[in-house]
Design a protein around this motif. Structure first.
Motif, PDB file in Angstrom:
ATOM      1  N   ARG A   1       0.831  -1.192   0.000  1.00 49.98           N
ATOM      2  CA  ARG A   1       0.000   0.000   0.000  1.00 49.98           C
ATOM      3  C   ARG A   1       0.876   1.256   0.000  1.00 49.98           C
ATOM      4  O   ARG A   1       1.799   1.398   0.800  1.00 49.98           O
ATOM      5  CB  ARG A   1      -0.907   0.014   1.221  1.00 49.98           C
TER       6      ARG A   1
ATOM      7  N   THR B   1       0.819   5.482   0.236  1.00 47.83           N
ATOM      8  CA  THR B   1       0.029   6.636   0.673  1.00 47.83           C
ATOM      9  C   THR B   1       0.475   7.905  -0.057  1.00 47.83           C
ATOM     10  O   THR B   1       0.434   9.012   0.491  1.00 47.83           O
ATOM     11  CB  THR B   1       0.164   6.832   2.191  1.00 47.83           C
TER      12      THR B   1
ATOM     13  N   SER C   1      -7.835   4.771  -3.534  1.00 44.92           N
ATOM     14  CA  SER C   1      -8.953   5.219  -2.711  1.00 44.92           C
ATOM     15  C   SER C   1      -8.448   6.324  -1.791  1.00 44.92           C
ATOM     16  O   SER C   1      -7.292   6.761  -1.901  1.00 44.92           O
ATOM     17  CB  SER C   1      -9.535   4.059  -1.887  1.00 44.92           C
ATOM     18  N   SER C   2      -9.325   6.744  -0.883  1.00 45.47           N
ATOM     19  CA  SER C   2      -8.922   7.802   0.045  1.00 45.47           C
ATOM     20  C   SER C   2      -7.836   7.335   1.000  1.00 45.47           C
ATOM     21  O   SER C   2      -7.127   8.155   1.601  1.00 45.47           O
ATOM     22  CB  SER C   2     -10.138   8.276   0.848  1.00 45.47           C
ATOM     23  N   ASP C   3      -7.720   6.016   1.181  1.00 43.99           N
ATOM     24  CA  ASP C   3      -6.693   5.475   2.084  1.00 43.99           C
ATOM     25  C   ASP C   3      -5.352   5.265   1.393  1.00 43.99           C
ATOM     26  O   ASP C   3      -4.371   4.890   2.052  1.00 43.99           O
ATOM     27  CB  ASP C   3      -7.173   4.131   2.665  1.00 43.99           C
TER      28      ASP C   3
END
Length: 310
Positions: free
Chosen positions: A66, A68, A92-94
């Motif tokens: 992931r 950010t 996504s927002s994350d």
């Protein structure tokens, strides 16, 4: 291969030159195992965290990481579209989850390390977008300040003042400041006519003939030389036949030379022959030489100077 065999294989392949490090082994509902790995293949600031998961009853392992990154979603999508088809990404927002799969049928070390490397590389590239975007915003901010402040002041003050001058406030009104600031235009005058050819001296067609001087009763006059002693006594004559026409045989040395009316050191110097003057030797008497010039003038010179006497 069973899930336990696959897990054991992954554990054994870690830290064996594959660039993988096993940092976590945890259990989650619905999963046979979840392993936390770190890949050192493409991390610009160390290793990249990668997760390997095998769901219960599943036929493939899911490799994820992931990011950010704060980069624009359009930039991230463009980057993901440029990656191999085996790598996918969901934003996504994350953050952005980067995913690849390894099937258990034919599971191998090569298949696993390749999937982990591709995910780690893509994660590193997405993270790099944030650094590039941040640098770009800093540059834009700096340029915006310079443009809005520096250029704005220049346009409002400097250029505005220039516009006032251009409108003719100073120059058109004939003010002293405007006139003084203008460079004086050069004044051109027509060149005078060239001097006629008669103004320039023309070279003489021949070297000047020696000038005759009135004999003076100066018995001490001696022929000029480069350091020889005066002649003493009158040498015996050695007559030579005279030619009917002028035929120069020598030239006067550059420093010039004196001439006498007779081969007598006590006689008067009657002329000074200019350097380079052509002369004809018509007679030699000891150290004396009788010379003839082109205009018919004749006299006696020190023959040692021109090399015809010793």
């Amino acid at each position: 291969m069973t899930p336990d065999e696959i897990k054991s294989a992954i554990t054994g392949w870690s830290n064996q030159g594959t660039g993988l490090q096993l940092v976590e082994d945890r259990s989650e509902p619905g999963a046979d195992f979840v392993l936390g790995l770190r890949s050192a293949a493409h991390g610009s600031a160390g290793t990249v965290p990668v997760e390997v998961r095998l769901d219960q009853g599943g036929d493939r392992l899911t490799v994820t990481s992931r990011s950010t990154s704060a980069a624009a979603s359009s930039e991230i999508r463009a980057l993901l579209d440029s990656r191999p088809a085996s790598v996918h990404g969901d934003t996504s927002s994350d953050g952005t989850v980067i995913t690849s799969h390894v099937y258990t049928d034919g599971f191998s070390k090569h298949a696993l390390t390749r999937a982990v490397d591709e995910v780690a590389k893509t994660r590193a590239l997405v993270d790099g977008l944030a650094d590039t975007a941040g640098a770009g915003r800093s540059v834009d901010s700096g340029l915006g300040t310079a443009t809005g402040t520096g250029l704005g002041v220049g346009a409002g003050a400097g250029l505005g003042a220039g516009a006032g001058l251009a409108s003719g406030a100073g120059l058109a009104s004939g003010g002293n400041a405007g006139e003084d600031s203008r460079p004086a235009e050069p004044s051109w005058s027509q060149a005078s006519s060239l001097p006629s050819s008669s103004s320039f001296p023309t070279p003489a067609s021949s070297l000047p003939a020696p000038s005759f001087g009135s004999p003076t009763p100066t018995p001490t006059a001696t022929p000029a030389s480069g350091g020889y002693s005066p002649l003493s006594g009158q040498p015996a004559p050695q007559a030579q036949p005279a030619s009917s026409a002028f035929a120069p045989t020598h030239t006067v040395p550059p420093q010039g030379m004196q001439a006498w009316a007779a081969p007598d050191p006590n006689g008067a110097v009657v002329a000074t022959l200019g350097g380079g003057l052509p002369i004809q030797i018509t007679e030699v008497r000891g150290a004396w030489a009788h010379v003839l010039c082109s205009n018919g003038w004749a006299g006696w010179v020190d023959g040692r100077i021109i090399g015809v006497a010793h």
